[in-house]
Design an enzyme around this catalytic site. Structure first.
Site, PDB file in Angstrom:
ATOM      1  N   TYR A 141       3.166  -0.397  14.803  1.00 16.43           N
ATOM      2  CA  TYR A 141       2.420  -1.641  14.816  1.00 16.43           C
ATOM      3  C   TYR A 141       3.206  -2.779  15.478  1.00 16.43           C
ATOM      4  CZ  TYR A 141      -0.620   0.600  11.311  1.00 16.43           C
ATOM      5  OH  TYR A 141      -1.473   1.443  10.643  1.00 16.43           O
ATOM      6  N   LYS A 191       9.191  12.146   9.481  1.00 16.69           N
ATOM      7  CA  LYS A 191       8.659  13.171  10.387  1.00 16.69           C
ATOM      8  C   LYS A 191       9.736  13.499  11.414  1.00 16.69           C
ATOM      9  CE  LYS A 191       5.366  15.997  11.471  1.00 16.69           C
ATOM     10  NZ  LYS A 191       5.161  17.177  10.598  1.00 16.69           N
ATOM     11  N   ASP A 225       3.263  14.947   6.382  1.00 19.51           N
ATOM     12  CA  ASP A 225       2.094  15.800   6.202  1.00 19.51           C
ATOM     13  C   ASP A 225       2.162  16.555   4.877  1.00 19.51           C
ATOM     14  OD1 ASP A 225       4.312  16.980   7.392  1.00 19.51           O
ATOM     15  OD2 ASP A 225       3.167  18.348   8.656  1.00 19.51           O
ATOM     16  N   ASP A 249       0.667   2.726   5.670  1.00 26.20           N
ATOM     17  CA  ASP A 249      -0.731   2.338   5.755  1.00 26.20           C
ATOM     18  C   ASP A 249      -1.623   3.514   5.361  1.00 26.20           C
ATOM     19  OD1 ASP A 249      -3.042   0.942   6.281  1.00 26.20           O
ATOM     20  OD2 ASP A 249      -2.710   0.738   8.427  1.00 26.20           O
ATOM     21  N   ASP A 253      -3.616   4.205   1.421  1.00 31.36           N
ATOM     22  CA  ASP A 253      -5.068   4.363   1.358  1.00 31.36           C
ATOM     23  C   ASP A 253      -5.432   5.735   0.795  1.00 31.36           C
ATOM     24  OD1 ASP A 253      -5.312   1.862   2.417  1.00 31.36           O
ATOM     25  OD2 ASP A 253      -6.521   2.444   4.140  1.00 31.36           O
TER      26      ASP A 253
END
Length: 360
Positions: A141, A191, A225, A249, A253
């Site tokens: 971002y 990751k 993941d 983010d 959620d």
């Protein structure tokens, strides 16, 4: 800051925003103020007309001196951002992200708590109480990138993720601190098996900081993941989840249903150790499809207010407000349609206020 009568006063900038934002803040603010008053604190609220309507009217979602305006307050409380006549990326890049970056609010805190009486996907008996600690200024971002050869078969788009040692270390210190305070394990979402440069740096910095400053805090790392799968299958196994901007983010959620949905998900944008106002907002969007119907869930806004109160040094008021939410949900008065109930926005907030006023 204290008034002439000796009462402590907290200056709050209220940005009602778009869609259901005005409704949830109009319902939540009196309850937040009541909790504060019971703790001997008066909220001085300044309404700011920032958001999509202002953008369409003036060409600017907020004024040029917006950072100076909010610096004159102790905290900022948002309703929701996202106008149906404004592209989503424009809403974000003309208001939310400029405030986060301008104030250097590097920590986004998103608690996920299972509430009594609220049905969730968690298996029977599972108790969910986790905190997503998200880096808030860099990552995917950062806004670095662009597009060339637009509209042609050769069009190329780039989005450059930025991960700096300084930003990783300060958010990791924040995450470790919360894990120590909560008595939980810190889990790093990474990751680095594929994104070996940026997330490799995350792995190294978090391990170094843990060994140097937080040897007493249990820590682990998990590929994002696999961590998403674990969050769905065993949310009670997680405590503090430390994430980059993008991963935080998504995972926060993903975890929201364990609290009852996005209407139950509060958040704080803060800069621990820095003298700037934090801003506090429900995780949910502006939901223009239900705006004006009086059925939006105000709980995320109320709980964001509890986070605000705790941040400005009113832990007693914050605790009381959270207890009242739990009571009102358990008794059913605060269950709006998204929670399987029939309460309107104002009725749900009133139920929390009644619980706040009830004898302990």
């Amino acid at each position: 800051m204290s008034g002439a009568d000796g009462t402590r006063r907290v200056r709050v900038a209220a940005v009602r925003g778009d869609g259901i934002g005005p409704e949830v803040l109009d319902a939540a603010l009196p309850v937040i103020a009541r909790a504060a008053a019971a703790d001997g604190v008066t909220l001085d609220v300044t309404d700011l007309d920032w958001g999509g309507d202002r953008l369409l009217r003036t060409g600017h979602a907020m004024p040029d001196d917006a950072i100076d305006v909010v610096r004159a307050h102790d905290a900022i409380l948002f309703g929701a951002i996202g106008h149906p006549q404004v592209d989503p990326d424009v809403s974000v890049w003309t208001l939310v992200l400029p405030l986060r970056k301008g104030l250097q609010l590097y920590a986004n805190l998103r608690p996920i708590v299972g509430w009594p009486g609220v049905a969730t996907p968690a298996r029977e008996g599972a108790e969910v109480d986790l905190l997503v600690v998200r880096e808030n200024t860099e990552g995917e971002y950062a806004g670095i990138g662009g597009r060339v050869h637009q509209g042609t078969p050769d069009e190329v788009a780039t989005e450059v993720a930025v991960h700096s040692r300084r930003a990783i270390e300060r958010i990791a210190r924040c995450g470790f601190g919360h894990a120590r305070e909560r008595g939980q394990t810190l889990t790093l979402a990474t990751k680095s098996n594929v994104a070996r440069h940026g997330y490799g740096l995350w792995d190294e910095v978090v391990a170094e900081l843990g060994e140097r400053e937080f040897p007493d805090v249990p820590r682990e790392q998990a590929y994002v993941d696999a961590l998403a799968t674990r969050m769905v299958a065993r949310p009670e196994s997680l405590g503090v989840v430390l994430c980059s901007n993008l991963f935080g983010d998504i995972l926060s959620d993903l975890g929201a249903p364990f609290a009852g949905g996005l209407g139950m998900a509060p958040s704080a944008n803060v800069a621990p150790g820095v003298d700037v106002p934090g801003f506090f907002e429900p995780v949910h969007g502006s939901a223009p499809d239900i705006a004006g119907q009086g059925i939006a869930n105000p709980t995320a806004a109320v709980l964001s207010g509890a986070m605000l109160l705790r941040d400005v040094g009113c832990p007693g008021a914050a605790d009381a407000l959270e207890r009242a939410v739990g009571t009102a949900l358990r008794d059913g008065g605060a269950r709006t349609r998204d929670l399987g109930g029939t309460a309107t926005t104002t009725q749900a907030a009133a139920a929390v206020a009644d619980a706040l006023d009830a004898p302990a």
